[in-house]
Every structure is written in structure tokens, then in C-alpha cells.
Design a protein around this motif. Sequence first.
Motif, PDB file in Angstrom:
ATOM      1  N   LEU A  28      40.336  -6.012  -8.506  1.00 36.97           N
ATOM      2  CA  LEU A  28      40.097  -6.663  -9.478  1.00 36.97           C
ATOM      3  C   LEU A  28      38.308  -6.290  -9.915  1.00 36.97           C
ATOM      4  O   LEU A  28      37.859  -6.195 -11.007  1.00 36.97           O
ATOM      5  CB  LEU A  28      40.192  -8.191  -9.474  1.00 36.97           C
ATOM      6  CG  LEU A  28      39.465  -9.026 -10.504  1.00 36.97           C
ATOM      7  CD1 LEU A  28      40.533  -8.828 -12.050  1.00 36.97           C
ATOM      8  CD2 LEU A  28      39.724 -10.333 -10.026  1.00 36.97           C
ATOM      9  N   PHE A  29      37.592  -6.410  -8.688  1.00 39.33           N
ATOM     10  CA  PHE A  29      36.322  -5.851  -8.791  1.00 39.33           C
ATOM     11  C   PHE A  29      36.030  -4.636  -9.425  1.00 39.33           C
ATOM     12  O   PHE A  29      35.313  -4.339 -10.173  1.00 39.33           O
ATOM     13  CB  PHE A  29      35.811  -6.054  -7.557  1.00 39.33           C
ATOM     14  CG  PHE A  29      34.298  -5.730  -7.379  1.00 39.33           C
ATOM     15  CD1 PHE A  29      33.176  -6.166  -8.093  1.00 39.33           C
ATOM     16  CD2 PHE A  29      33.799  -4.641  -6.351  1.00 39.33           C
ATOM     17  CE1 PHE A  29      32.062  -5.932  -7.837  1.00 39.33           C
ATOM     18  CE2 PHE A  29      32.538  -4.165  -6.364  1.00 39.33           C
ATOM     19  CZ  PHE A  29      31.589  -4.588  -7.158  1.00 39.33           C
ATOM     20  N   ALA A  30      36.691  -3.618  -8.853  1.00 40.77           N
ATOM     21  CA  ALA A  30      36.894  -2.308  -9.581  1.00 40.77           C
ATOM     22  C   ALA A  30      37.337  -2.117 -10.960  1.00 40.77           C
ATOM     23  O   ALA A  30      36.456  -1.198 -11.707  1.00 40.77           O
ATOM     24  CB  ALA A  30      37.656  -1.160  -8.779  1.00 40.77           C
ATOM     25  N   ILE A  31      38.028  -2.959 -11.411  1.00 45.01           N
ATOM     26  CA  ILE A  31      38.542  -2.842 -12.924  1.00 45.01           C
ATOM     27  C   ILE A  31      37.352  -3.490 -13.705  1.00 45.01           C
ATOM     28  O   ILE A  31      37.136  -3.164 -14.843  1.00 45.01           O
ATOM     29  CB  ILE A  31      39.779  -3.614 -13.025  1.00 45.01           C
ATOM     30  CG1 ILE A  31      41.024  -2.813 -12.563  1.00 45.01           C
ATOM     31  CG2 ILE A  31      40.125  -3.941 -14.509  1.00 45.01           C
ATOM     32  CD1 ILE A  31      42.186  -3.364 -12.254  1.00 45.01           C
ATOM     33  N   LEU A  32      36.866  -4.671 -13.151  1.00 44.31           N
ATOM     34  CA  LEU A  32      35.809  -5.551 -13.643  1.00 44.31           C
ATOM     35  C   LEU A  32      34.590  -4.454 -14.003  1.00 44.31           C
ATOM     36  O   LEU A  32      33.673  -4.585 -14.934  1.00 44.31           O
ATOM     37  CB  LEU A  32      35.306  -6.880 -13.125  1.00 44.31           C
ATOM     38  CG  LEU A  32      36.276  -7.784 -13.416  1.00 44.31           C
ATOM     39  CD1 LEU A  32      35.981  -9.050 -12.491  1.00 44.31           C
ATOM     40  CD2 LEU A  32      36.731  -8.259 -14.867  1.00 44.31           C
ATOM     41  N   ALA A 101      32.278  -2.320  12.006  1.00 45.65           N
ATOM     42  CA  ALA A 101      33.423  -2.688  10.846  1.00 45.65           C
ATOM     43  C   ALA A 101      32.666  -3.322   9.561  1.00 45.65           C
ATOM     44  O   ALA A 101      33.033  -2.971   8.481  1.00 45.65           O
ATOM     45  CB  ALA A 101      34.320  -3.780  11.405  1.00 45.65           C
ATOM     46  N   CYS A 102      31.776  -4.110   9.795  1.00 45.10           N
ATOM     47  CA  CYS A 102      30.968  -4.888   8.827  1.00 45.10           C
ATOM     48  C   CYS A 102      30.284  -3.646   8.100  1.00 45.10           C
ATOM     49  O   CYS A 102      30.212  -3.671   6.598  1.00 45.10           O
ATOM     50  CB  CYS A 102      30.028  -5.835   8.984  1.00 45.10           C
ATOM     51  SG  CYS A 102      30.854  -7.471   9.495  1.00 45.10           S
ATOM     52  N   GLY A 103      29.619  -2.697   8.578  1.00 45.98           N
ATOM     53  CA  GLY A 103      28.993  -1.585   8.133  1.00 45.98           C
ATOM     54  C   GLY A 103      29.940  -0.822   7.039  1.00 45.98           C
ATOM     55  O   GLY A 103      29.663  -0.291   6.164  1.00 45.98           O
ATOM     56  N   LEU A 107      29.765  -0.090   3.370  1.00 44.04           N
ATOM     57  CA  LEU A 107      29.650   1.130   2.550  1.00 44.04           C
ATOM     58  C   LEU A 107      30.703   1.535   1.980  1.00 44.04           C
ATOM     59  O   LEU A 107      30.733   2.036   0.649  1.00 44.04           O
ATOM     60  CB  LEU A 107      29.513   2.290   3.796  1.00 44.04           C
ATOM     61  CG  LEU A 107      28.267   2.203   4.583  1.00 44.04           C
ATOM     62  CD1 LEU A 107      28.239   3.284   5.933  1.00 44.04           C
ATOM     63  CD2 LEU A 107      27.014   2.433   3.763  1.00 44.04           C
ATOM     64  N   GLY A 108      32.074   0.995   2.090  1.00 43.28           N
ATOM     65  CA  GLY A 108      33.218   1.162   1.085  1.00 43.28           C
ATOM     66  C   GLY A 108      32.861   0.402  -0.113  1.00 43.28           C
ATOM     67  O   GLY A 108      33.386   1.135  -1.166  1.00 43.28           O
ATOM     68  N   ILE A 109      32.216  -0.757  -0.221  1.00 43.86           N
ATOM     69  CA  ILE A 109      32.285  -1.489  -1.520  1.00 43.86           C
ATOM     70  C   ILE A 109      30.939  -0.590  -2.102  1.00 43.86           C
ATOM     71  O   ILE A 109      31.132  -0.552  -3.553  1.00 43.86           O
ATOM     72  CB  ILE A 109      31.999  -2.942  -1.146  1.00 43.86           C
ATOM     73  CG1 ILE A 109      33.080  -3.625  -0.738  1.00 43.86           C
ATOM     74  CG2 ILE A 109      31.377  -3.427  -2.423  1.00 43.86           C
ATOM     75  CD1 ILE A 109      33.150  -5.124  -0.686  1.00 43.86           C
ATOM     76  N   ILE A 113      31.334   1.034  -5.919  1.00 46.31           N
ATOM     77  CA  ILE A 113      30.515   0.628  -7.182  1.00 46.31           C
ATOM     78  C   ILE A 113      30.013   1.913  -7.502  1.00 46.31           C
ATOM     79  O   ILE A 113      29.862   2.146  -8.913  1.00 46.31           O
ATOM     80  CB  ILE A 113      29.289  -0.428  -6.576  1.00 46.31           C
ATOM     81  CG1 ILE A 113      29.776  -1.697  -6.366  1.00 46.31           C
ATOM     82  CG2 ILE A 113      28.109  -0.348  -7.600  1.00 46.31           C
ATOM     83  CD1 ILE A 113      28.814  -2.293  -5.465  1.00 46.31           C
ATOM     84  N   ALA A 114      29.767   2.797  -6.728  1.00 47.64           N
ATOM     85  CA  ALA A 114      28.996   4.101  -7.137  1.00 47.64           C
ATOM     86  C   ALA A 114      29.952   4.990  -8.066  1.00 47.64           C
ATOM     87  O   ALA A 114      29.648   5.680  -8.947  1.00 47.64           O
ATOM     88  CB  ALA A 114      28.491   5.061  -6.007  1.00 47.64           C
ATOM     89  N   ILE A 115      31.264   5.080  -7.488  1.00 48.14           N
ATOM     90  CA  ILE A 115      32.323   5.699  -8.191  1.00 48.14           C
ATOM     91  C   ILE A 115      32.661   4.999  -9.551  1.00 48.14           C
ATOM     92  O   ILE A 115      32.783   5.621 -10.275  1.00 48.14           O
ATOM     93  CB  ILE A 115      33.549   5.989  -7.397  1.00 48.14           C
ATOM     94  CG1 ILE A 115      33.305   6.840  -6.346  1.00 48.14           C
ATOM     95  CG2 ILE A 115      34.573   6.551  -8.046  1.00 48.14           C
ATOM     96  CD1 ILE A 115      34.366   6.987  -5.099  1.00 48.14           C
ATOM     97  N   MET A 116      32.691   3.761  -9.691  1.00 49.13           N
ATOM     98  CA  MET A 116      33.189   3.271 -10.792  1.00 49.13           C
ATOM     99  C   MET A 116      31.857   3.269 -11.863  1.00 49.13           C
ATOM    100  O   MET A 116      32.343   2.872 -13.163  1.00 49.13           O
ATOM    101  CB  MET A 116      33.546   1.886 -10.646  1.00 49.13           C
ATOM    102  CG  MET A 116      34.684   1.758  -9.912  1.00 49.13           C
ATOM    103  SD  MET A 116      36.104   2.538 -10.368  1.00 49.13           S
ATOM    104  CE  MET A 116      36.810   1.583 -11.589  1.00 49.13           C
TER     105      MET A 116
END
Length: 128
Positions: A28-32, A101-103, A107-109, A113-116
Amino acid sequence: MKQYIKAEFELIKKQFGCLIGGACLLALFAILLLFSGIGGACYCAAVTVVGCIGYLFFVVAIFMSPASHWENRRKILITAEQFVLTLGESKRTYFKIRLMACGIFYLGILGVIAIMQIPAALIAGNNY
């Protein structure tokens, strides 16, 4: 170290509902994010809140208790830290794995954001 990471993945699988919720909120975040160039400041703030909540779902899956039981009408939670430390893992290794894991999730999020932002700029055009 590989044994501990495999054991950590098994513990995270116990929190399957949180992982599904986090994945849905991340989608949903990526779509928004696609329409962040069209929306105003309030829209961007709302999208950020959705992303933060999705990130928290993943963090809960890492840090929350994998086991619980009832004792005298009280629910006793065995934390992931207690569970892993009884298997012979040190606290230092436990925190290293959690920090890694948190890192990775963070970095995944940031990557999402960068790709979208590329399609968002194409949708908004000159208004972006």
C-alpha cells in the motif's frame, strides 16, 4: 553464526501475521508513493505514516515474543531474547542479528521509496 540466523528466521516465522500485515502495508505504501507528486503536504505525511506503521510491523516480528502460555489466569510471555539465550546464543550475537535485520528492513524501505520516485515524477510531470 549461520545457525543462529537460521534459528532467528524460525522465530520470525512464528509471527506470520505481523509479516503479512507488514507486507500488505508496504505494498500500500508503494502504491501511495506513486501519487506523492500530485498530493499535497498532508497526503505525503499520511503516506509516511503508512510506511512507518508497515516498518513497525516488521520490527514487531523481529522483537516480539515467539512463545506464550497461561499461568493462573495470567499470560506469561517468553521473550525472543530469553528463548534464544537458552539455546546458547550470547547477548552480543543476539543484538548483532537484531541490528542487522532492522538495518536490512530500513534499507529495503529506503530502496522502495527511491524506486517509486521515478514513476511518481512521471505521473506528476512538471508539478513534481
